[in-house]
Design an enzyme around this catalytic site. Structure first.
Site, PDB file in Angstrom:
ATOM      1  N   HIS A   1     -28.487  44.231 -36.686  1.00  0.00           N
ATOM      2  CA  HIS A   1     -28.504  44.022 -38.138  1.00  0.00           C
ATOM      3  C   HIS A   1     -28.341  45.404 -38.776  1.00  0.00           C
ATOM      4  CE1 HIS A   1     -29.772  39.701 -38.428  1.00  0.00           C
ATOM      5  NE2 HIS A   1     -29.905  39.938 -37.132  1.00  0.00           N
TER       6      HIS A   1
ATOM      7  N   ASN B   1     -26.395  41.074 -41.043  1.00  0.00           N
ATOM      8  CA  ASN B   1     -25.890  41.458 -39.720  1.00  0.00           C
ATOM      9  C   ASN B   1     -24.794  42.496 -39.926  1.00  0.00           C
ATOM     10  OD1 ASN B   1     -26.714  38.431 -39.279  1.00  0.00           O
ATOM     11  ND2 ASN B   1     -26.519  39.299 -37.245  1.00  0.00           N
TER      12      ASN B   1
ATOM     13  N   HIS C   1     -26.767  42.894 -30.538  1.00  0.00           N
ATOM     14  CA  HIS C   1     -26.848  42.134 -31.798  1.00  0.00           C
ATOM     15  C   HIS C   1     -27.582  43.016 -32.815  1.00  0.00           C
ATOM     16  CE1 HIS C   1     -27.622  38.123 -33.884  1.00  0.00           C
ATOM     17  NE2 HIS C   1     -28.561  38.868 -34.448  1.00  0.00           N
TER      18      HIS C   1
ATOM     19  N   CYS D   1     -32.693  36.975 -40.920  1.00  0.00           N
ATOM     20  CA  CYS D   1     -33.521  35.985 -40.241  1.00  0.00           C
ATOM     21  C   CYS D   1     -34.632  35.622 -41.209  1.00  0.00           C
ATOM     22  CB  CYS D   1     -34.100  36.547 -38.946  1.00  0.00           C
ATOM     23  SG  CYS D   1     -35.315  35.447 -38.191  1.00  0.00           S
TER      24      CYS D   1
ATOM     25  N   ARG E   1     -24.140  30.904 -38.439  1.00  0.00           N
ATOM     26  CA  ARG E   1     -25.542  30.610 -38.102  1.00  0.00           C
ATOM     27  C   ARG E   1     -26.464  31.715 -38.630  1.00  0.00           C
ATOM     28  NH1 ARG E   1     -29.751  33.098 -35.912  1.00  0.00           N
ATOM     29  NH2 ARG E   1     -28.374  34.063 -34.370  1.00  0.00           N
ATOM     30  N   ASP E   2     -26.409  32.896 -38.057  1.00  0.00           N
ATOM     31  CA  ASP E   2     -27.349  33.960 -38.463  1.00  0.00           C
ATOM     32  C   ASP E   2     -27.102  34.348 -39.914  1.00  0.00           C
ATOM     33  OD1 ASP E   2     -29.417  35.718 -38.103  1.00  0.00           O
ATOM     34  OD2 ASP E   2     -28.401  37.034 -36.700  1.00  0.00           O
TER      35      ASP E   2
HETATM   36  P1  HMG Z   1     -43.401  23.504 -34.902  1.00  0.00           P
HETATM   37  O1  HMG Z   1     -43.781  23.097 -36.288  1.00  0.00           O
HETATM   38  O2  HMG Z   1     -44.356  24.360 -34.130  1.00  0.00           O
HETATM   39  O3  HMG Z   1     -42.978  22.276 -33.966  1.00  0.00           O
HETATM   40  O4  HMG Z   1     -41.992  24.213 -34.990  1.00  0.00           O
HETATM   41  P2  HMG Z   1     -43.535  20.890 -33.640  1.00  0.00           P
HETATM   42  O5  HMG Z   1     -43.116  20.611 -32.235  1.00  0.00           O
HETATM   43  O6  HMG Z   1     -44.999  20.803 -34.005  1.00  0.00           O
HETATM   44  O7  HMG Z   1     -42.703  19.940 -34.622  1.00  0.00           O
HETATM   45  C1  HMG Z   1     -42.834  19.964 -36.014  1.00  0.00           C
HETATM   46  C2  HMG Z   1     -41.755  19.096 -36.625  1.00  0.00           C
HETATM   47  O8  HMG Z   1     -40.473  19.667 -36.351  1.00  0.00           O
HETATM   48  C3  HMG Z   1     -41.710  17.677 -36.053  1.00  0.00           C
HETATM   49  O9  HMG Z   1     -41.234  16.816 -37.097  1.00  0.00           O
HETATM   50  C4  HMG Z   1     -40.647  17.783 -34.987  1.00  0.00           C
HETATM   51  O10 HMG Z   1     -40.028  16.556 -34.694  1.00  0.00           O
HETATM   52  C5  HMG Z   1     -39.653  18.719 -35.643  1.00  0.00           C
HETATM   53  P3  HMG Z   1     -42.246  15.871 -37.903  1.00  0.00           P
HETATM   54  O11 HMG Z   1     -42.787  14.937 -36.841  1.00  0.00           O
HETATM   55  O12 HMG Z   1     -43.289  16.790 -38.480  1.00  0.00           O
HETATM   56  O13 HMG Z   1     -41.354  15.228 -38.926  1.00  0.00           O
HETATM   57  N1  HMG Z   1     -38.846  19.441 -34.677  1.00  0.00           N
HETATM   58  C6  HMG Z   1     -37.502  19.568 -34.775  1.00  0.00           C
HETATM   59  N2  HMG Z   1     -36.624  19.121 -35.692  1.00  0.00           N
HETATM   60  C7  HMG Z   1     -35.323  19.438 -35.494  1.00  0.00           C
HETATM   61  N3  HMG Z   1     -34.890  20.168 -34.444  1.00  0.00           N
HETATM   62  C8  HMG Z   1     -35.741  20.631 -33.513  1.00  0.00           C
HETATM   63  C9  HMG Z   1     -37.119  20.314 -33.667  1.00  0.00           C
HETATM   64  N4  HMG Z   1     -38.201  20.608 -32.936  1.00  0.00           N
HETATM   65  C10 HMG Z   1     -39.261  20.070 -33.560  1.00  0.00           C
HETATM   66  N5  HMG Z   1     -35.282  21.343 -32.489  1.00  0.00           N
HETATM   67  C11 HMG Z   1     -39.872  24.886 -34.095  1.00  0.00           C
HETATM   68  C12 HMG Z   1     -41.353  24.701 -33.824  1.00  0.00           C
HETATM   69  C13 HMG Z   1     -39.277  25.703 -32.975  1.00  0.00           C
HETATM   70  C14 HMG Z   1     -39.182  23.556 -34.201  1.00  0.00           C
HETATM   71  C15 HMG Z   1     -39.755  25.633 -35.454  1.00  0.00           C
HETATM   72  O14 HMG Z   1     -40.557  26.776 -35.390  1.00  0.00           O
HETATM   73  C16 HMG Z   1     -38.330  26.046 -35.761  1.00  0.00           C
HETATM   74  O15 HMG Z   1     -37.475  25.223 -35.961  1.00  0.00           O
HETATM   75  N6  HMG Z   1     -38.102  27.346 -35.831  1.00  0.00           N
HETATM   76  C17 HMG Z   1     -36.740  27.862 -36.068  1.00  0.00           C
HETATM   77  C18 HMG Z   1     -36.779  29.241 -36.554  1.00  0.00           C
HETATM   78  C19 HMG Z   1     -35.377  29.762 -36.690  1.00  0.00           C
HETATM   79  O16 HMG Z   1     -34.391  29.052 -36.648  1.00  0.00           O
HETATM   80  N7  HMG Z   1     -35.292  31.094 -36.899  1.00  0.00           N
HETATM   81  C20 HMG Z   1     -34.047  31.758 -37.066  1.00  0.00           C
HETATM   82  C21 HMG Z   1     -33.256  31.870 -35.793  1.00  0.00           C
HETATM   83  S1  HMG Z   1     -33.782  33.209 -34.726  1.00  0.00           S
HETATM   84  C22 HMG Z   1     -32.951  34.597 -35.320  1.00  0.00           C
HETATM   85  O17 HMG Z   1     -32.370  34.572 -36.380  1.00  0.00           O
HETATM   86  C23 HMG Z   1     -32.870  35.842 -34.466  1.00  0.00           C
HETATM   87  C24 HMG Z   1     -31.514  36.034 -33.804  1.00  0.00           C
HETATM   88  O18 HMG Z   1     -30.481  36.109 -34.759  1.00  0.00           O
HETATM   89  C25 HMG Z   1     -31.507  37.301 -32.955  1.00  0.00           C
HETATM   90  C26 HMG Z   1     -32.017  38.545 -33.693  1.00  0.00           C
HETATM   91  O19 HMG Z   1     -31.526  38.888 -34.771  1.00  0.00           O
HETATM   92  O20 HMG Z   1     -32.932  39.155 -33.139  1.00  0.00           O
HETATM   93  C27 HMG Z   1     -31.200  34.863 -32.858  1.00  0.00           C
HETATM   94 MG    MG Z   2     -30.010  37.965 -35.879  1.00  0.00          MG
END
Ligand code: HMG
Ligand code: MG
Length: 297
Positions: free
Chosen positions: A208, A248, A206, A239, A14-15
């Site tokens: 990086h 990571n 966690h 990320c 995933r990450d």
């Molecule tokens: P948004 O654009 O604000 O959401 O995104 P929305 O509610 O306005 O929806 C926009 C579109 O996304 C719509 O589709 C929704 O249906 C769809 P459309 O009608 O335009 O075709 N949608 C989804 N589709 C699939 N799955 C869903 C979903 N929700 C809405 N769950 C949202 C908000 C949260 C969806 C967006 O910002 C997003 O997906 N962000 C993900 C970011 C991400 O994955 N980042 C990396 C992970 S975090 C990380 O790496 C840190 C970590 O490792 C820890 C660390 O290192 O600190 C965990």
């Molecule tokens: Mg991370």
């Protein structure tokens, strides 16, 4: 006292993969997870139910999750940002989910288009159901040691966000150094404060390895009593919404250090290295793990 046994949470599928320019096919993602499980990892983060427009690398996580053979005593958490993601994960058979928010507002906004408060409102729309369903829930707090947009993060803010995650229903909270800026003295400070507010068994770290401090930070966390550490096979990772969050901590490098110190993990280092080489070949690039570079086959 340093724990005798450490649980390694593998976040490479995933990450790691979410930040690769090459989008790995579903067969390869499933094979990667299977190899990691075969290597003895008990927790493998298999994917993310996020918007495929935001993170195309994680599209098809439902199929990946369906196709992995579940082994007794293992967990396959998947990231879910909102109720939509939760429902999709549940339909794909998820028994473990991970929610994510941050200790800094600007990062959270860039990452999930929400304030920290709004992210908790979203969690409240499905975490009570997840608890009723008996799911195991992990909560990530990002940017606990520094933010790519705001710089320094107040440790009191980290304690507040982690405590809120716990109150929201998280079994485990992973304290994230999203952009790899933390140093061991900071880890001692942050974990020291966290353990006064939360049970130490409920905390994971966690890191990086962006600036080469991840293993030193792990050692500091172990000395504070932490016994759950996240890492990514081969050192894949980052990320997409955190500039500079490359890499990571590599699982191989972590295992090498832990095993050398006599700490048990139940994981076969050579088998993890094999899984990483497989992914490195598919991605067409050598992976950054120091162990892999020192012990090429
Ligand atoms: P948004 O654009 O604000 O959401 O995104 P929305 O509610 O306005 O929806 C926009 C579109 O996304 C719509 O589709 C929704 O249906 C769809 P459309 O009608 O335009 O075709 N949608 C989804 N589709 C699939 N799955 C869903 C979903 N929700 C809405 N769950 C949202 C908000 C949260 C969806 C967006 O910002 C997003 O997906 N962000 C993900 C970011 C991400 O994955 N980042 C990396 C992970 S975090 C990380 O790496 C840190 C970590 O490792 C820890 C660390 O290192 O600190 C965990
Ligand atoms: Mg991370």
């Amino acid at each position: 006292m340093i724990p005798a046994r450490v649980t390694v949470v593998e976040v490479g599928p995933r990450d790691g993969l979410q930040n690769e320019a090459t989008v790995l096919g579903l067969d390869d993602r499933v094979a990667f997870c299977e190899r990691l499980l075969e290597a003895g990892l008990r927790v493998v983060e298999a994917g993310a139910f996020v918007s495929p427009r935001w993170v195309p690398q994680m599209a098809g996580s439902d199929e990946v999750l369906r196709r992995i053979r579940r082994r007794a005593g293992t967990r396959l958490p998947v990231l879910v940002p909102n109720r939509k993601g939760y429902e999709a994960a549940l339909s794909a058979g998820a028994r473990e989910v991970a929610v994510f928010t941050a200790a800094s507002e600007t990062f959270n906004r860039k990452n999930i288009n929400a304030t920290i408060d709004e992210s908790f409102q979203r969690f409240a729309e499905f975490l009570p159901d997840a608890r009723r369903e008996g799911l195991w829930v992990r909560g990530y707090a990002s940017t606990c040691f520094g933010c790519p947009y705001e710089g320094r993060v107040d440790p009191a803010r980290v304690v507040e966000v982690c405590s809120r995650l716990r109150e929201a229903g998280c079994d485990e909270i992973s304290v994230g150094d999203t952009i790899g800026v933390g140093v061991p003295s900071q880890v001692v400070d942050v974990v020291g404060r966290l353990r006064t507010a939360l049970p130490i068994e409920a905390l994971a770290v966690h890191f990086h390895d962006t600036r080469g401090t991840a293993l030193a930070n792990v050692l500091a966390a172990l000395q504070e009593g932490i016994a759950t550490v996240d890492s990514s096979a081969g050192g894949l990772g980052g990320c997409p919404y955190a500039p500079g969050a490359s890499g990571n901590l590599a699982t191989e490098d972590l295992l090498y250090m832990l095993h050398g110190m006599g700490i048990e993990t139940g994981v076969d280092l050579a088998a993890v290295a094999e899984a990483s080489r497989f992914v490195g070949q598919r991605l067409g690039r050598p992976l950054p793990s120091r162990y892999l570079q020192a012990c090429p086959v």
